[in-house]
Design a protein around this motif. Structure first.
Motif, short mmCIF file in Angstrom:
data_model
loop_
_atom_site.label_atom_id
_atom_site.label_comp_id
_atom_site.label_asym_id
_atom_site.label_seq_id
_atom_site.Cartn_x
_atom_site.Cartn_y
_atom_site.Cartn_z
N THR A 197 1.11 -1.19 -0.05
CA THR A 197 0.20 0.07 -0.16
C THR A 197 0.73 1.21 -0.01
OG1 THR A 197 -1.53 -1.27 1.36
CG2 THR A 197 -1.72 1.17 1.22
N MET A 198 0.60 2.21 -0.66
CA MET A 198 1.45 3.34 -1.00
C MET A 198 1.13 4.43 0.14
SD MET A 198 3.92 4.41 -2.78
CE MET A 198 3.98 3.58 -4.32
N THR A 199 1.64 4.03 1.56
CA THR A 199 1.44 4.89 2.60
C THR A 199 2.88 5.58 2.57
OG1 THR A 199 2.45 3.33 3.92
CG2 THR A 199 0.05 3.38 3.64
N THR A 200 3.00 6.55 3.38
CA THR A 200 4.35 7.58 3.54
C THR A 200 5.41 6.49 3.80
OG1 THR A 200 3.08 9.28 4.16
CG2 THR A 200 5.47 9.24 4.74
N ALA A 201 5.22 5.49 4.80
CA ALA A 201 6.36 4.48 4.89
C ALA A 201 6.57 3.57 3.74
CB ALA A 201 6.01 3.76 6.20
N GLY A 202 5.38 3.14 2.96
CA GLY A 202 5.88 2.15 1.92
C GLY A 202 6.29 3.10 0.71
N SER A 203 6.09 4.17 0.56
CA SER A 203 6.60 4.93 -0.48
C SER A 203 8.26 4.80 -0.49
CB SER A 203 6.19 6.26 -0.63
OG SER A 203 6.74 7.26 0.64
N GLY A 204 8.80 4.57 0.76
CA GLY A 204 10.20 4.43 0.98
C GLY A 204 10.76 3.20 0.52
N ILE A 205 10.19 2.29 0.32
CA ILE A 205 10.63 0.93 -0.08
C ILE A 205 11.04 1.08 -1.81
CG2 ILE A 205 9.86 -1.62 -0.46
CD1 ILE A 205 9.85 -0.74 2.27
N LYS A 206 12.00 0.51 -2.13
CA LYS A 206 12.64 0.47 -3.51
C LYS A 206 11.52 -0.29 -4.24
CE LYS A 206 16.65 -0.38 -6.32
NZ LYS A 206 18.10 -0.84 -6.47
N GLY A 207 11.37 0.30 -5.47
CA GLY A 207 10.49 -0.27 -6.53
C GLY A 207 8.97 -0.61 -5.95
N MET A 208 8.56 0.16 -5.09
CA MET A 208 7.24 0.24 -4.35
C MET A 208 6.01 -0.15 -5.47
SD MET A 208 5.79 -0.87 -1.65
CE MET A 208 4.31 -0.57 -0.46
N ASP A 209 6.42 0.90 -6.47
CA ASP A 209 5.17 1.04 -7.53
C ASP A 209 5.02 -0.33 -8.18
OD1 ASP A 209 7.86 1.66 -8.67
OD2 ASP A 209 7.08 2.93 -10.10
N LYS A 210 6.48 -0.98 -8.74
CA LYS A 210 6.27 -1.90 -9.23
C LYS A 210 6.01 -3.17 -8.62
CE LYS A 210 10.34 -0.27 -12.04
NZ LYS A 210 10.49 0.82 -11.26
N LEU A 211 6.04 -3.35 -7.45
CA LEU A 211 5.70 -4.39 -6.45
C LEU A 211 4.22 -4.09 -6.36
CD1 LEU A 211 6.42 -6.61 -4.71
CD2 LEU A 211 6.67 -4.90 -2.67
N ILE A 212 3.53 -3.09 -6.32
CA ILE A 212 2.11 -2.96 -6.20
C ILE A 212 1.64 -3.47 -7.47
CG2 ILE A 212 0.34 -1.16 -6.25
CD1 ILE A 212 1.90 0.44 -4.22
N ASP A 213 2.07 -3.09 -8.51
CA ASP A 213 1.67 -3.53 -10.02
C ASP A 213 1.71 -5.21 -10.06
OD1 ASP A 213 0.94 -2.75 -12.87
OD2 ASP A 213 2.62 -4.05 -13.36
N PHE A 214 2.85 -5.54 -9.79
CA PHE A 214 3.01 -7.24 -9.69
C PHE A 214 1.84 -7.82 -8.98
CE2 PHE A 214 5.08 -10.93 -7.70
CZ PHE A 214 5.03 -11.68 -8.92
#
Length: 285
Positions: A197-214
């Motif tokens: 989930t793209m929370t403030t904390a989650g946005s710090g994870i490398k490649g989070m947008d790609k992980l969400i899509d996957f």
């Protein structure tokens, strides 16, 4: 729509930061369902102002606290019981942070002092919270305590780094403490394993947008969003789940049970298009 699932109940929500936060959405839904609550976050987060805005919206109090401090946690539970008029019925632990991730340290090059901070903030704070609550008799019988986790506690996902170790410990604490708290006080302790989930904390994870899509391509129901997670938390706080404890509850659209989905396979196949010969065979180089 409100179902009055928490009518007359009292609770504490740890970790609401802004409107992206799952904890923020849980707080809103809890009040909609009839609960009275207090909010808690670090003094720095409270000074940022958004938590205070939520408190004003929900007509509740904010109690600044460092969740890694036993003394601060004692103050949160003491003040909450005084404000709300007795022991609480539910608690949400939505706390997690990795200094190694923030500093872009890879898992094979961790700073161990920072790793200790990751574990303390993201996992041991949950044990401290449970221990303080139990010693103070701050949670009512059949109360419900929930912590948010992620499937990286059990499976390796690139880029999640030492937060995976912290989440694994978090889930273990829920089981170990859940047994004791359930046996002695009928208090339920569970973790909810949420979709990325793209929370403030989650946005710090490398490649989070790609992980969400996957994960969205892999999950038969698609990713669960923050609002849906809030709804699930409400059911776990309610009397409808009085015999659920010591569980890691997957709220991820089915991702945790998948090996390969049609959508993910299609995308995987498309990635080879540039490597096909004129007969359509994949050329391995």
């Amino acid at each position: 729509m409100s179902y009055n699932l928490l009518k007359g109940k009292r609770g504490i929500i740890f970790g609401a930061l802004n409107e992206q936060s799952i904890a923020w959405k849980v707080a809103v839904r809890a009040v909609e369902e009839g609960a009275t609550i207090t909010l808690s976050n670090t003094p720095v987060a409270v000074r940022m102002g958004e938590v205070s805005a939520l408190a004003e919206q929900l007509n509740c109090e904010v109690i600044p606290a460092d969740a890694t401090s036993v003394e601060d946690l004692e103050e949160v539970f003491r003040r909450s019981m005084a404000i709300l008029g007795g022991p609480v019925d539910f608690v949400l632990h939505s706390i997690g942070m990795s200094p190694n991730v923030r500093k872009k340290r890879t898992y094979d090059d961790l700073d161990y002092d920072l790793l200790a901070k990751t574990i303390d903030i993201s996992a041991i704070s949950f044990h401290k919270m449970l221990q303080v609550a139990k010693k103070m008799n701050a949670v009512a019988e059949y109360g419900s305590i929930i912590a948010l986790t992620y499937v990286a506690a059990q499976r390796t996902l690139f880029g999640y780094n030492d937060m995976a170790d912290a989440k694994a410990m978090l889930e273990s604490i829920a089981r170990s403490f859940g047994y004791i708290y359930g046996r002695e006080h009928n208090v339920r302790v569970n973790t909810i394993s949420q979709s990325p989930t793209m929370t403030t904390a989650g946005s710090g994870i490398k490649g989070m947008d790609k992980l969400i899509d996957f994960s969205d391509r892999m999950s038969p129901l698609g990713n669960a969003d923050a609002d849906e997670c809030a709804d699930y938390c409400i059911t776990m706080f309610s009397d409808l789940t009085r015999k659920v404890t010591m569980q890691t509850l997957f709220h991820d659209g089915g991702f945790s049970s998948m090996g390969m989905s049609l959508r993910a396979m299609d995308q995987y196949e498309k990635s080879f298009d540039q490597y096909r010969d004129d007969k359509g065979n994949i050329i391995y180089g």
